[in-house]
Design a protein around this motif. Structure first.
Motif, short mmCIF file in Angstrom:
data_model
loop_
_atom_site.label_atom_id
_atom_site.label_comp_id
_atom_site.label_asym_id
_atom_site.label_seq_id
_atom_site.Cartn_x
_atom_site.Cartn_y
_atom_site.Cartn_z
N GLU A 165 0.83 -1.20 0.00
CA GLU A 165 0.00 0.00 0.00
C GLU A 165 0.87 1.26 0.00
O GLU A 165 0.56 2.25 -0.67
N ASP A 166 1.97 1.23 0.75
CA ASP A 166 2.89 2.37 0.78
C ASP A 166 3.60 2.54 -0.56
O ASP A 166 3.77 3.65 -1.04
N LEU A 167 4.01 1.43 -1.16
CA LEU A 167 4.65 1.51 -2.47
C LEU A 167 3.70 2.09 -3.52
O LEU A 167 4.10 2.92 -4.34
N ALA A 168 2.44 1.69 -3.48
CA ALA A 168 1.45 2.23 -4.41
C ALA A 168 1.25 3.73 -4.17
O ALA A 168 1.16 4.52 -5.12
N HIS A 169 1.19 4.12 -2.91
CA HIS A 169 1.06 5.54 -2.57
C HIS A 169 2.28 6.32 -3.06
O HIS A 169 2.15 7.41 -3.61
N ASP A 200 0.25 -8.08 6.23
CA ASP A 200 0.51 -8.60 7.57
C ASP A 200 -0.28 -7.92 8.67
O ASP A 200 -0.02 -8.15 9.85
N GLY A 201 -1.25 -7.09 8.31
CA GLY A 201 -2.09 -6.45 9.31
C GLY A 201 -1.48 -5.24 9.99
O GLY A 201 -2.06 -4.72 10.94
N THR A 202 -0.32 -4.79 9.53
CA THR A 202 0.32 -3.61 10.12
C THR A 202 -0.53 -2.37 9.86
O THR A 202 -0.99 -2.14 8.74
N ARG A 203 -0.71 -1.58 10.92
CA ARG A 203 -1.46 -0.31 10.77
C ARG A 203 -0.54 0.76 10.20
O ARG A 203 0.63 0.84 10.55
N TYR A 204 -1.12 1.61 9.33
CA TYR A 204 -0.38 2.71 8.73
C TYR A 204 -1.36 3.82 8.35
O TYR A 204 -2.57 3.58 8.28
N VAL A 261 3.12 7.01 8.21
CA VAL A 261 3.31 6.59 9.60
C VAL A 261 2.95 5.12 9.67
O VAL A 261 1.86 4.72 9.29
N VAL A 262 3.91 4.32 10.14
CA VAL A 262 3.71 2.88 10.28
C VAL A 262 3.72 2.59 11.77
O VAL A 262 4.64 2.96 12.48
N ASP A 263 2.70 1.92 12.24
CA ASP A 263 2.48 1.69 13.67
C ASP A 263 3.30 0.49 14.16
O ASP A 263 2.73 -0.55 14.53
N VAL A 264 4.63 0.65 14.13
CA VAL A 264 5.54 -0.38 14.64
C VAL A 264 6.72 0.31 15.30
O VAL A 264 7.05 1.45 14.98
N GLU A 265 7.33 -0.38 16.23
CA GLU A 265 8.57 0.08 16.85
C GLU A 265 9.72 -0.65 16.17
O GLU A 265 9.68 -1.89 16.06
N VAL A 266 10.73 0.10 15.71
CA VAL A 266 11.88 -0.54 15.05
C VAL A 266 13.17 0.05 15.62
O VAL A 266 13.21 1.21 16.04
N ASP A 267 14.20 -0.77 15.63
CA ASP A 267 15.52 -0.29 15.98
C ASP A 267 16.12 0.34 14.74
O ASP A 267 15.86 -0.09 13.62
N GLY A 268 16.93 1.35 14.93
CA GLY A 268 17.60 1.97 13.80
C GLY A 268 18.38 3.18 14.24
O GLY A 268 18.23 3.66 15.37
N ASP A 269 19.21 3.68 13.36
CA ASP A 269 20.04 4.83 13.69
C ASP A 269 19.73 6.05 12.83
O ASP A 269 20.41 7.06 12.91
N TRP A 298 5.37 24.25 9.50
CA TRP A 298 4.68 23.21 8.73
C TRP A 298 3.27 23.01 9.26
O TRP A 298 3.04 23.05 10.47
N THR A 299 2.32 22.78 8.34
CA THR A 299 0.93 22.56 8.69
C THR A 299 0.49 21.20 8.14
O THR A 299 0.74 20.90 6.96
N LEU A 300 -0.15 20.42 8.97
CA LEU A 300 -0.72 19.15 8.53
C LEU A 300 -2.01 19.46 7.77
O LEU A 300 -2.96 19.97 8.34
N VAL A 301 -2.03 19.17 6.46
CA VAL A 301 -3.20 19.50 5.64
C VAL A 301 -4.07 18.28 5.35
O VAL A 301 -5.23 18.44 4.96
N ASP A 302 -3.53 17.09 5.54
CA ASP A 302 -4.34 15.89 5.33
C ASP A 302 -3.80 14.79 6.23
O ASP A 302 -2.64 14.38 6.13
N GLU A 303 -4.65 14.35 7.14
CA GLU A 303 -4.32 13.27 8.06
C GLU A 303 -5.20 12.09 7.71
O GLU A 303 -6.35 12.01 8.12
N GLY A 304 -4.64 11.19 6.88
CA GLY A 304 -5.42 10.05 6.44
C GLY A 304 -5.79 9.14 7.60
O GLY A 304 -5.13 9.13 8.64
N PRO A 305 -6.83 8.35 7.43
CA PRO A 305 -7.25 7.43 8.49
C PRO A 305 -6.26 6.28 8.65
O PRO A 305 -5.52 5.95 7.72
N TRP A 306 -6.25 5.69 9.82
CA TRP A 306 -5.47 4.48 10.01
C TRP A 306 -6.05 3.40 9.12
O TRP A 306 -7.26 3.25 9.02
N GLN A 307 -5.15 2.67 8.45
CA GLN A 307 -5.54 1.56 7.60
C GLN A 307 -4.72 0.34 8.02
O GLN A 307 -3.78 0.46 8.80
#
Length: 137
Positions: A3-7, A124-128, A92-100, A110-119
């Protein structure tokens, strides 16, 4: 996530995409260059080249175009380009990841102009969700 790749494909369309060399290297070979887009790769290595990539050695050269430009990574390129940006498309992907490496924090200009719904990803059922930020005039 598919879904993110398509977006990503939808948002970047036929634009110029600017990335660091390590981001280029991280793309699977079958997707290099990213189809339908002008691929600009930033590198300090003056001998580096890649088929299908426009190679530049400084950010100003990468951004010197009348095309629609999207900076797609990595972290240092994002941070350096943010002062020239007028839009940020964030996933925004609803996961915790390690990284640097993380994306730079957006300031009060900056102004948030569109806050899409959680999908939920069909894989794998990951929320984004997708956020669209614009720089205040």
């Amino acid at each position: 996530m598919p879904e993110d790749l398509a977006h990503f494909r939808e948002v970047t369309g036929s634009a110029t995409v600017v990335m660091g060399r390590r981001t280029w290297d991280s793309l699977p070979e079958r997707f290099r260059p990213l189809p339908g887009r002008r691929n600009v790769v930033l590198t300090r290595d003056t001998a580096w080249s890649a088929e299908g990539a426009v190679v530049v050695h400084d950010l100003a050269s990468a951004l010197d175009t009348d095309d629609d430009v999207w900076v797609i990574g990595g972290g240092a390129v994002y941070a350096d380009a943010l002062s020239s940006a007028d839009r940020v498309a964030e996933t925004v992907v609803d996961v915790e990841v390690d990284g640097d490496t993380s994306a730079p924090t957006l300031g009060e200009d900056w102004t948030l102009v569109d806050e899409g719904p959680w999908q939920v990803s069909r894989v794998d059922g990951t929320r984004y969700r997708f956020l669209d930020w614009r720089r205040r005039a």
